[in-house]
Scaffold this active site. Structure first.
Site, PDB file in Angstrom:
ATOM      1  N   ALA A 187       2.886  12.206   8.683  1.00  0.00           N
ATOM      2  CA  ALA A 187       2.845  10.851   9.260  1.00  0.00           C
ATOM      3  C   ALA A 187       2.587   9.796   8.159  1.00  0.00           C
ATOM      4  O   ALA A 187       1.899  10.091   7.190  1.00  0.00           O
ATOM      5  CB  ALA A 187       1.730  10.792  10.305  1.00  0.00           C
ATOM      6  N   PRO A 188       3.133   8.589   8.297  1.00  0.00           N
ATOM      7  CA  PRO A 188       3.941   8.112   9.427  1.00  0.00           C
ATOM      8  C   PRO A 188       5.380   8.613   9.432  1.00  0.00           C
ATOM      9  O   PRO A 188       6.090   8.444  10.411  1.00  0.00           O
ATOM     10  CB  PRO A 188       3.909   6.590   9.248  1.00  0.00           C
ATOM     11  CG  PRO A 188       3.701   6.378   7.769  1.00  0.00           C
ATOM     12  CD  PRO A 188       2.871   7.538   7.306  1.00  0.00           C
ATOM     13  N   GLY A 189       5.843   9.235   8.322  1.00  0.00           N
ATOM     14  CA  GLY A 189       7.147   9.876   8.442  1.00  0.00           C
ATOM     15  C   GLY A 189       8.170   9.513   7.377  1.00  0.00           C
ATOM     16  O   GLY A 189       9.350   9.798   7.540  1.00  0.00           O
ATOM     17  N   GLY A 190       7.713   8.909   6.288  1.00  0.00           N
ATOM     18  CA  GLY A 190       8.658   8.525   5.217  1.00  0.00           C
ATOM     19  C   GLY A 190       9.416   9.725   4.651  1.00  0.00           C
ATOM     20  O   GLY A 190      10.644   9.700   4.538  1.00  0.00           O
ATOM     21  N   ASP A 219       1.421  17.070  11.519  1.00  0.00           N
ATOM     22  CA  ASP A 219       0.383  16.068  11.257  1.00  0.00           C
ATOM     23  C   ASP A 219      -0.357  15.785  12.563  1.00  0.00           C
ATOM     24  O   ASP A 219       0.289  15.613  13.600  1.00  0.00           O
ATOM     25  CB  ASP A 219       1.016  14.762  10.707  1.00  0.00           C
ATOM     26  CG  ASP A 219       0.011  13.928   9.934  1.00  0.00           C
ATOM     27  OD1 ASP A 219      -1.100  13.687  10.461  1.00  0.00           O
ATOM     28  OD2 ASP A 219       0.320  13.505   8.803  1.00  0.00           O
ATOM     29  N   ASP A 227       2.246  16.167   1.337  1.00  0.00           N
ATOM     30  CA  ASP A 227       1.757  14.912   0.740  1.00  0.00           C
ATOM     31  C   ASP A 227       0.514  14.493   1.525  1.00  0.00           C
ATOM     32  O   ASP A 227       0.501  13.473   2.175  1.00  0.00           O
ATOM     33  CB  ASP A 227       2.895  13.865   0.861  1.00  0.00           C
ATOM     34  CG  ASP A 227       2.522  12.510   0.279  1.00  0.00           C
ATOM     35  OD1 ASP A 227       1.772  12.477  -0.701  1.00  0.00           O
ATOM     36  OD2 ASP A 227       3.010  11.490   0.811  1.00  0.00           O
ATOM     37  N   LYS A 267      -3.832  15.160  -5.293  1.00  0.00           N
ATOM     38  CA  LYS A 267      -4.687  13.988  -5.461  1.00  0.00           C
ATOM     39  C   LYS A 267      -5.670  14.253  -6.604  1.00  0.00           C
ATOM     40  O   LYS A 267      -6.306  15.299  -6.638  1.00  0.00           O
ATOM     41  CB  LYS A 267      -5.449  13.743  -4.157  1.00  0.00           C
ATOM     42  CG  LYS A 267      -5.960  12.343  -4.035  1.00  0.00           C
ATOM     43  CD  LYS A 267      -6.390  12.090  -2.608  1.00  0.00           C
ATOM     44  CE  LYS A 267      -7.204  10.818  -2.475  1.00  0.00           C
ATOM     45  NZ  LYS A 267      -6.476   9.611  -2.798  1.00  0.00           N
TER      46      LYS A 267
HETATM   47  C1  LIG Z   1      -0.359  10.004   2.598  1.00  0.00           C
HETATM   48  S1  LIG Z   1      -0.079  10.422   4.266  1.00  0.00           S
HETATM   49  C2  LIG Z   1       1.520  11.145   4.185  1.00  0.00           C
HETATM   50  C3  LIG Z   1       2.641  10.152   4.080  1.00  0.00           C
HETATM   51  C4  LIG Z   1       3.982  10.775   4.330  1.00  0.00           C
HETATM   52  N1  LIG Z   1       4.367  11.668   3.221  1.00  0.00           N
HETATM   53  C5  LIG Z   1       5.086   9.753   4.521  1.00  0.00           C
HETATM   54  O1  LIG Z   1       6.083   9.805   3.791  1.00  0.00           O
HETATM   55  O2  LIG Z   1       4.987   8.910   5.436  1.00  0.00           O
HETATM   56  C6  LIG Z   1      -1.135  11.789   4.470  1.00  0.00           C
HETATM   57  C7  LIG Z   1      -1.058  12.417   5.855  1.00  0.00           C
HETATM   58  O3  LIG Z   1      -1.679  13.696   5.786  1.00  0.00           O
HETATM   59  C8  LIG Z   1      -2.221  13.956   7.045  1.00  0.00           C
HETATM   60  N2  LIG Z   1      -3.195  15.077   6.976  1.00  0.00           N
HETATM   61  C9  LIG Z   1      -4.410  15.101   6.387  1.00  0.00           C
HETATM   62  N3  LIG Z   1      -4.990  16.295   6.573  1.00  0.00           N
HETATM   63  C10 LIG Z   1      -4.113  17.056   7.287  1.00  0.00           C
HETATM   64  C11 LIG Z   1      -4.143  18.378   7.792  1.00  0.00           C
HETATM   65  N4  LIG Z   1      -5.216  19.152   7.631  1.00  0.00           N
HETATM   66  N5  LIG Z   1      -3.076  18.839   8.473  1.00  0.00           N
HETATM   67  C12 LIG Z   1      -1.991  18.054   8.652  1.00  0.00           C
HETATM   68  N6  LIG Z   1      -1.912  16.780   8.207  1.00  0.00           N
HETATM   69  C13 LIG Z   1      -2.970  16.289   7.544  1.00  0.00           C
HETATM   70  C14 LIG Z   1      -2.860  12.644   7.439  1.00  0.00           C
HETATM   71  O4  LIG Z   1      -3.017  12.587   8.856  1.00  0.00           O
HETATM   72  C15 LIG Z   1      -1.816  11.633   6.920  1.00  0.00           C
HETATM   73  O5  LIG Z   1      -0.944  11.252   7.957  1.00  0.00           O
END
Ligand SMILES: C[S@@+](CC[C@H](N)C(=O)[O-])C[C@H]1O[C@@H](n2cnc3c(N)ncnc32)[C@H](O)[C@@H]1O
Length: 360
Positions: free
Chosen positions: A230-233, A249, A286, A316
């Protein structure tokens, strides 16, 4: 981040003197705040490194104790993580009269016999944060105008040669090099993508850049799992490339994605999902999360990635020892049958790097 590690050693360099086999001068660029790590990479390659900061925590003027060709070969072969861009300095002029200095830069370029008729040349002009006066774009325009009579073909990309000019409050530096010798053919390695209408997140740029930097073609894959989607890029980018995507997510995906026929949305924590063996040939993650927990989570899902499948994962950089952290993460993945192909801080990475791995 970790400013103290950036050691600065001022030194005088003679204009234009970069004799092969002795020492050579380069402008080296990293992402903002990461120049210290680029410097550390150079130190590991060359032993001693004399450098001064041209632009805060980002751009260094570096003297290396080998000739230009050897330096370029060593650096490009080492595939540095943090060092994003290098440009040779073959001309240097001090003085506050920028008009005069630019005229001399133009003469330096014109006197170079590589820049001849029919040769494609890109002119890249950058300025340090403390340099006042005209913008880099205006300086570039001025230089282009004064080089108009040259018979070279001035291009923005796809050039045979790059002329790099860097302007600070007190100095101007210039050098001519092959695009492949600069680590990136973008000015300063700052690769730009146009933001599209309806684009869901800037994160998409990371995956686009990874595709180019690692020489991948995402449309060649069949089925991807996107962990932390999320958000889904990333998910929307992979769907655009024609893949089936399983997005995991607990947070909400953008509503525009939910009707996509090739999307499966698992609205759960990645710890709670179950996949079949070899279900995917691409795994992307990510999560912007603790690297240790992320490694554990990805490792637990690895059975779902087929042998020969690709993983693209951002790490990170949580604390002040990124080199040690990266080493630990790579060794954990390598113990779990993921062979690291490249580790790179992409221009679009912030406090993170991107890993490109293949499962064996
Ligand atoms: C930086 S955002 C990702 C952005 C995404 N790559 C995009 O292009 O929109 C990080 C995401 O990782 C998710 N997240 C964190 N811990 C998680 C877990 N244990 N399982 C699944 N998703 C997780 C968060 O909810 C967040 O939406």
């Amino acid at each position: 981040m970790n400013e103290q590690e950036l050691t600065t050693q001022h030194q005088d360099s003679e204009e234009g003197s970069t004799p092969e086999g002795q020492e050579s001068l380069f402008i080296c660029t990293a992402n903002h705040d990461f120049a210290a790590y680029a410097q550390e990479e150079l130190r590991r390659l060359f032993g001693s490194v004399k450098s001064s900061v041209l632009s805060d925590r980002e751009v260094l003027l570096v003297t290396l104790n080998e000739g230009q060709a050897q330096v370029v070969q060593k650096i490009t072969e080492s595939r540095p993580i943090f060092l994003r861009h290098i440009q040779p300095v073959q001309f240097q002029r001090s003085g506050e009269n920028i008009g005069e200095s630019l005229t001399e830069v133009a003469s330096f370029i014109q006197s170079n016999n590589q820049i001849g008729a029919g040769v494609k040349v890109a002119l890249q002009v950058r300025k340090s944060a403390d340099a006042g006066g005209e913008s880099a774009a205006q300086l570039k325009e001025w230089l282009e105008e004064s080089l108009r009579d040259s018979e070279a073909e001035w291009v923005a990309s796809g050039s045979d040669w790059i002329v790099s000019v860097y302007v600070t409050a007190t100095d101007i530096y210039a050098g001519i090099s092959r695009p492949e010798d600069n680590l990136s053919d973008w000015s300063g390695g700052a690769i730009r993508f146009r933001r599209e209408e309806g684009q869901l997140s800037r994160a998409k740029f990371k995956l686009l850049e990874a595709e180019r930097e690692f020489g991948l073609d995402f449309s060649a894959y069949r089925s991807a799992v996107d962990i932390g989607a999320a958000p889904g890029g990333w998910t929307s980018f992979l769907l655009e490339r024609g893949l089936k995507v399983t997005a995991v997510d607990p947070a909400k995906l953008h509503p525009s994605l939910l009707k996509m026929p090739n999307l499966t949305y698992v609205r759960k924590n990645a710890n709670e999902v179950k996949f079949r063996e070899n279900e995917f040939d691409l795994l992307v993650c990510d999560m912007s999360w603790s690297p240790k927990l992320m490694v554990q989570m990805v490792t637990d899902l690895l059975h779902a990635l087929s042998p020969g499948g690709t993983a693209i994962i951002t790490i990170k950089l949580m604390h002040k020892k990124p080199m040690a952290l990266i080493k630990d993460v790579i060794s954990s993945f390598e113990n779990s049958r993921l062979q690291v192909q490249r580790a790179k801080q992409l221009f679009h990475n912030r406090e993170e790097i991107t890993l490109y791995m293949i499962k064996y």
